[in-house]
Scaffold this motif. Structure first.
Motif, PDB file in Angstrom:
ATOM      1  N   SER A 123       0.829  -1.206   0.000  1.00 36.57           N
ATOM      2  CA  SER A 123       0.000   0.000   0.000  1.00 36.57           C
ATOM      3  C   SER A 123       0.862   1.253   0.000  1.00 36.57           C
ATOM      4  CB  SER A 123      -0.933   0.001   1.218  1.00 36.57           C
ATOM      5  OG  SER A 123      -1.885  -1.033   1.127  1.00 36.57           O
ATOM      6  N   ILE A 124       1.955   1.218   0.742  1.00 35.83           N
ATOM      7  CA  ILE A 124       2.876   2.357   0.787  1.00 35.83           C
ATOM      8  C   ILE A 124       3.612   2.485  -0.543  1.00 35.83           C
ATOM      9  CG2 ILE A 124       4.971   3.276   1.871  1.00 35.83           C
ATOM     10  CD1 ILE A 124       4.012   1.795   4.463  1.00 35.83           C
ATOM     11  N   ALA A 125       4.191   1.371  -1.010  1.00 40.20           N
ATOM     12  CA  ALA A 125       4.974   1.400  -2.243  1.00 40.20           C
ATOM     13  C   ALA A 125       4.135   1.819  -3.440  1.00 40.20           C
ATOM     14  CB  ALA A 125       5.610   0.038  -2.493  1.00 40.20           C
ATOM     15  N   GLY A 126       2.893   1.355  -3.504  1.00 43.05           N
ATOM     16  CA  GLY A 126       2.028   1.714  -4.618  1.00 43.05           C
ATOM     17  C   GLY A 126       1.702   3.196  -4.655  1.00 43.05           C
ATOM     18  N   CYS A 127       1.425   3.768  -3.488  1.00 47.71           N
ATOM     19  CA  CYS A 127       1.145   5.210  -3.429  1.00 47.71           C
ATOM     20  C   CYS A 127       2.376   6.014  -3.831  1.00 47.71           C
ATOM     21  CB  CYS A 127       0.691   5.608  -2.022  1.00 47.71           C
ATOM     22  SG  CYS A 127      -0.953   5.026  -1.567  1.00 47.71           S
ATOM     23  N   VAL A 128       3.534   5.599  -3.329  1.00 52.39           N
ATOM     24  CA  VAL A 128       4.782   6.295  -3.661  1.00 52.39           C
ATOM     25  C   VAL A 128       5.065   6.194  -5.160  1.00 52.39           C
ATOM     26  CG1 VAL A 128       7.289   6.261  -3.352  1.00 52.39           C
ATOM     27  CG2 VAL A 128       5.782   6.090  -1.360  1.00 52.39           C
ATOM     28  N   ALA A 129       4.887   4.993  -5.723  1.00 56.37           N
ATOM     29  CA  ALA A 129       5.119   4.801  -7.160  1.00 56.37           C
ATOM     30  C   ALA A 129       4.165   5.658  -7.986  1.00 56.37           C
ATOM     31  CB  ALA A 129       4.963   3.328  -7.519  1.00 56.37           C
ATOM     32  N   GLY A 130       2.904   5.696  -7.565  1.00 57.11           N
ATOM     33  CA  GLY A 130       1.931   6.513  -8.281  1.00 57.11           C
ATOM     34  C   GLY A 130       2.277   7.987  -8.215  1.00 57.11           C
ATOM     35  N   ALA A 131       2.716   8.441  -7.042  1.00 58.76           N
ATOM     36  CA  ALA A 131       3.100   9.843  -6.882  1.00 58.76           C
ATOM     37  C   ALA A 131       4.279  10.189  -7.784  1.00 58.76           C
ATOM     38  CB  ALA A 131       3.437  10.134  -5.424  1.00 58.76           C
ATOM     39  N   LYS A 132       5.230   9.274  -7.874  1.00 60.18           N
ATOM     40  CA  LYS A 132       6.401   9.529  -8.733  1.00 60.18           C
ATOM     41  C   LYS A 132       6.007   9.543 -10.205  1.00 60.18           C
ATOM     42  CE  LYS A 132       9.936   7.970  -5.480  1.00 60.18           C
ATOM     43  NZ  LYS A 132      11.018   6.994  -5.186  1.00 60.18           N
ATOM     44  N   HIS A 133       5.048   8.715 -10.573  1.00 59.01           N
ATOM     45  CA  HIS A 133       4.545   8.755 -11.954  1.00 59.01           C
ATOM     46  C   HIS A 133       3.959  10.133 -12.248  1.00 59.01           C
ATOM     47  CE1 HIS A 133       2.341   7.699 -15.617  1.00 59.01           C
ATOM     48  NE2 HIS A 133       1.289   8.279 -15.064  1.00 59.01           N
ATOM     49  N   VAL A 134       3.136  10.632 -11.332  1.00 59.34           N
ATOM     50  CA  VAL A 134       2.535  11.948 -11.533  1.00 59.34           C
ATOM     51  C   VAL A 134       3.611  13.011 -11.685  1.00 59.34           C
ATOM     52  CG1 VAL A 134       1.088  13.747 -10.509  1.00 59.34           C
ATOM     53  CG2 VAL A 134       0.403  11.350 -10.324  1.00 59.34           C
ATOM     54  N   ARG A 135       4.619  12.944 -10.829  1.00 62.98           N
ATOM     55  CA  ARG A 135       5.686  13.951 -10.878  1.00 62.98           C
ATOM     56  C   ARG A 135       6.456  13.896 -12.206  1.00 62.98           C
ATOM     57  NH1 ARG A 135       7.237  17.290  -7.151  1.00 62.98           N
ATOM     58  NH2 ARG A 135       6.262  17.273  -5.093  1.00 62.98           N
ATOM     59  N   GLU A 136       6.571  12.729 -12.792  1.00 57.96           N
ATOM     60  CA  GLU A 136       7.300  12.603 -14.056  1.00 57.96           C
ATOM     61  C   GLU A 136       6.530  13.175 -15.240  1.00 57.96           C
ATOM     62  OE1 GLU A 136      10.412  11.542 -14.876  1.00 57.96           O
ATOM     63  OE2 GLU A 136      10.791  11.542 -12.720  1.00 57.96           O
ATOM     64  N   VAL A 137       5.199  13.117 -15.195  1.00 52.81           N
ATOM     65  CA  VAL A 137       4.430  13.483 -16.390  1.00 52.81           C
ATOM     66  C   VAL A 137       3.538  14.711 -16.216  1.00 52.81           C
ATOM     67  CG1 VAL A 137       4.415  11.065 -17.131  1.00 52.81           C
ATOM     68  CG2 VAL A 137       2.454  11.970 -15.857  1.00 52.81           C
ATOM     69  N   ALA A 138       3.316  15.177 -14.995  1.00 55.41           N
ATOM     70  CA  ALA A 138       2.322  16.229 -14.755  1.00 55.41           C
ATOM     71  C   ALA A 138       2.573  17.484 -15.580  1.00 55.41           C
ATOM     72  CB  ALA A 138       2.266  16.578 -13.267  1.00 55.41           C
ATOM     73  N   LYS A 139       3.836  17.903 -15.663  1.00 57.07           N
ATOM     74  CA  LYS A 139       4.138  19.147 -16.387  1.00 57.07           C
ATOM     75  C   LYS A 139       3.788  19.037 -17.864  1.00 57.07           C
ATOM     76  CE  LYS A 139       7.944  20.501 -13.306  1.00 57.07           C
ATOM     77  NZ  LYS A 139       8.118  19.200 -12.630  1.00 57.07           N
ATOM     78  N   LEU A 140       3.767  17.820 -18.403  1.00 57.79           N
ATOM     79  CA  LEU A 140       3.443  17.624 -19.811  1.00 57.79           C
ATOM     80  C   LEU A 140       1.998  18.021 -20.120  1.00 57.79           C
ATOM     81  CD1 LEU A 140       5.122  14.136 -20.386  1.00 57.79           C
ATOM     82  CD2 LEU A 140       6.116  16.407 -20.774  1.00 57.79           C
ATOM     83  N   TYR A 141       1.157  18.015 -19.093  1.00 60.74           N
ATOM     84  CA  TYR A 141      -0.246  18.380 -19.271  1.00 60.74           C
ATOM     85  C   TYR A 141      -0.474  19.875 -19.058  1.00 60.74           C
ATOM     86  CZ  TYR A 141      -1.304  13.398 -19.371  1.00 60.74           C
ATOM     87  OH  TYR A 141      -1.359  12.071 -19.711  1.00 60.74           O
ATOM     88  N   GLY A 142       0.510  20.565 -18.488  1.00 61.48           N
ATOM     89  CA  GLY A 142       0.428  22.015 -18.340  1.00 61.48           C
ATOM     90  C   GLY A 142      -0.590  22.508 -17.342  1.00 61.48           C
ATOM     91  N   VAL A 143      -0.872  21.709 -16.295  1.00 59.92           N
ATOM     92  CA  VAL A 143      -1.862  22.100 -15.290  1.00 59.92           C
ATOM     93  C   VAL A 143      -1.297  21.899 -13.884  1.00 59.92           C
ATOM     94  CG1 VAL A 143      -3.834  21.548 -16.767  1.00 59.92           C
ATOM     95  CG2 VAL A 143      -2.886  19.780 -15.258  1.00 59.92           C
ATOM     96  N   PRO A 144      -1.829  22.615 -12.887  1.00 60.08           N
ATOM     97  CA  PRO A 144      -1.423  22.374 -11.499  1.00 60.08           C
ATOM     98  C   PRO A 144      -2.063  21.081 -10.982  1.00 60.08           C
ATOM     99  CG  PRO A 144      -2.430  24.557 -11.777  1.00 60.08           C
ATOM    100  CD  PRO A 144      -2.757  23.754 -12.993  1.00 60.08           C
ATOM    101  N   VAL A 145      -1.265  20.253 -10.328  1.00 53.78           N
ATOM    102  CA  VAL A 145      -1.746  18.975  -9.808  1.00 53.78           C
ATOM    103  C   VAL A 145      -1.440  18.888  -8.311  1.00 53.78           C
ATOM    104  CG1 VAL A 145      -1.586  16.459  -9.968  1.00 53.78           C
ATOM    105  CG2 VAL A 145      -1.325  17.863 -12.034  1.00 53.78           C
ATOM    106  N   VAL A 146      -2.447  18.554  -7.534  1.00 57.06           N
ATOM    107  CA  VAL A 146      -2.289  18.352  -6.097  1.00 57.06           C
ATOM    108  C   VAL A 146      -2.248  16.848  -5.840  1.00 57.06           C
ATOM    109  CG1 VAL A 146      -3.260  18.757  -3.802  1.00 57.06           C
ATOM    110  CG2 VAL A 146      -3.549  20.482  -5.612  1.00 57.06           C
ATOM    111  N   LEU A 147      -1.176  16.367  -5.198  1.00 57.21           N
ATOM    112  CA  LEU A 147      -1.036  14.943  -4.863  1.00 57.21           C
ATOM    113  C   LEU A 147      -1.507  14.725  -3.436  1.00 57.21           C
ATOM    114  CD1 LEU A 147       2.424  13.829  -6.316  1.00 57.21           C
ATOM    115  CD2 LEU A 147       0.190  12.855  -6.838  1.00 57.21           C
TER     116      LEU A 147
END
Length: 402
Positions: A123-147
């Protein structure tokens, strides 16, 4: 539509208007490596709010701006990269911020149901992995993202501890937390124990610029393993005095930033536990109570968030926004939308999905391009994104960037 317990995001007056450098510390090294996307500002947003994951002072600025301008951010529960990407695709389309929310069960699913979840490791590792995915791609969408992460009851605190440790490690290297915020839901405990535990965590989180969302009262219904379907209806309505007690206790923590989910009849899911009435006026009354107690010039000293609002009338949602609601949780409706997209894809292409070879175009024609998992999953993403665009319109969150 799933709106959660009205959570009031707020920073007490003693902290809310502190100088930015005191309220949220930053590592100068962060700014030396800014990309073009990070330097981008939005014409309708505070200058601190930029594309990508928003934390610390920028998060506070974003939520305060939402309160002032009268819109709320969709907070969406996700279960993998498909639903994460659908969230950011929707935000790009409707022109507003998005909150990507991980639950304990959602984190485990991202890690894999077959993974060892002893001590909540998956549960911890999955949340961390998901957060890192968001951090890698979020800027490509050009919007503010709250994790963000969702409800955490007392028995689940080891999961919460693991997330805080991940944030602390990330902060050491990057000068900001991995996530933007986390929720503690200790509403089953006494008010004193609930806020006492929250205060302990707030002291730790404040040191790394993490925002805390906490819950007062109970959100009815059932979600992700938490079943409050039979709860006494009186517990679905939070009193202003309870909110003010929490406000004073947590507000004594230096550098504190927090939200409070105050219940006003909210129910998870698309059903009601019986004789439950949504009462957004509780939020308005709480604002007036806090303003009077604090002698504030601000008629809405609190920032609320709203859980458990699936099926709620849009006028009730927007009346809650008028009371300072700046985030609304959405889960039930987006789950259905994703499935409905997959279902419609299957129905449309059924004759091409009955075998690897053979379809109406010929007995020897291959079907690979139809049963490729990316095809049905993409259909789900598109349907989920469309539903979120509708939600953004209801929340007056469309077109708020530029």
């Amino acid at each position: 539509m799933k709106l959660s317990t009205a959570a009031l995001f707020f920073i007490p007056a003693v902290v809310a208007f502190a100088p930015p450098q005191a309220a949220f510390r930053s590592n100068p090294a962060l700014f030396a490596t800014e990309t073009a996307a990070e330097k981008t500002t939005f014409s309708k947003m505070p200058a601190s709010v930029k594309p990508g994951v928003v934390t610390g002072k920028a998060l506070v600025d974003l939520l305060q701006h939402a309160k002032k301008e009268g819109f709320a951010i969709p907070g969406v529960n996700i279960v993998g990269t498909n639903s994460i990407n659908a969230c950011m695709e929707a935000a790009k389309k409707y022109g507003g911020p998005i909150m990507v929310t991980f639950s304990k069960g959602g984190g485990q699913f991202i890690a894999g149901k077959a993974a060892d979840n002893s001590d909540d490791a998956a549960s911890i590792a999955g949340c961390v992995a998901g957060a890192k995915h968001v951090r890698e791609v979020a800027k490509l969408y050009g919007v503010p993202v709250v994790l963000h992460t969702d409800h955490c009851q007392k028995a689940w605190l080891p999961w919460f501890d693991g997330l805080i440790e991940a944030n602390e490690e990330y902060y050491k290297e990057h000068g900001e937390p991995l996530f933007s915020s986390h929720m503690l839901d200790l509403s089953e405990e006494s008010l004193e124990e609930n806020i006492g535990i929250c205060k302990q965590y707030m002291e730790r989180m404040a040191k790394i610029d993490l925002l805390l969302e906490f819950e007062l009262g109970v959100t009815g219904g059932e979600e992700d393993g938490v079943d409050n379907s039979d709860v006494d209806s009186s517990r679905l309505y939070t009193q202003p005095e309870e909110v003010y007690y929490a406000y004073k206790e947590l507000g004594s923590v230096p550098n504190a930033a927090f939200t409070c989910a105050a219940s006003f009849g909210n129910v998870h899911g698309v059903y009601a536990p019986g004789n439950v009435e949504l009462k957004p006026e509780i939020l308005h009354n709480t604002q007036a109570y806090i303003q009077e107690k604090e002698g504030s010039d601000d008629s809405k000293p609190m920032l609320f968030v709203f859980h458990g609002g699936s099926g709620s009338d849009v006028k009730d949602i927007q009346y809650a926004i008028e009371a300072g609601v700046v985030k609304m949780n959405i889960d039930t409706d987006t789950q259905w939308a994703f499935w409905d997209g997959v279902r419609e894809y299957e129905a449309t292409n059924r004759e091409y999905l009955q075998g690897q070879i053979g379809n109406p175009d010929g007995a020897d024609k291959p079907n690979k391009k139809y049963y490729d998992p990316r095809m049905s999953l993409r259909a789900g993403e598109e349907a989920m994104a469309a539903r979120l665009c509708q939600a953004a319109e209801d929340l007056k969150c469309n077109g708020v960037l530029n």
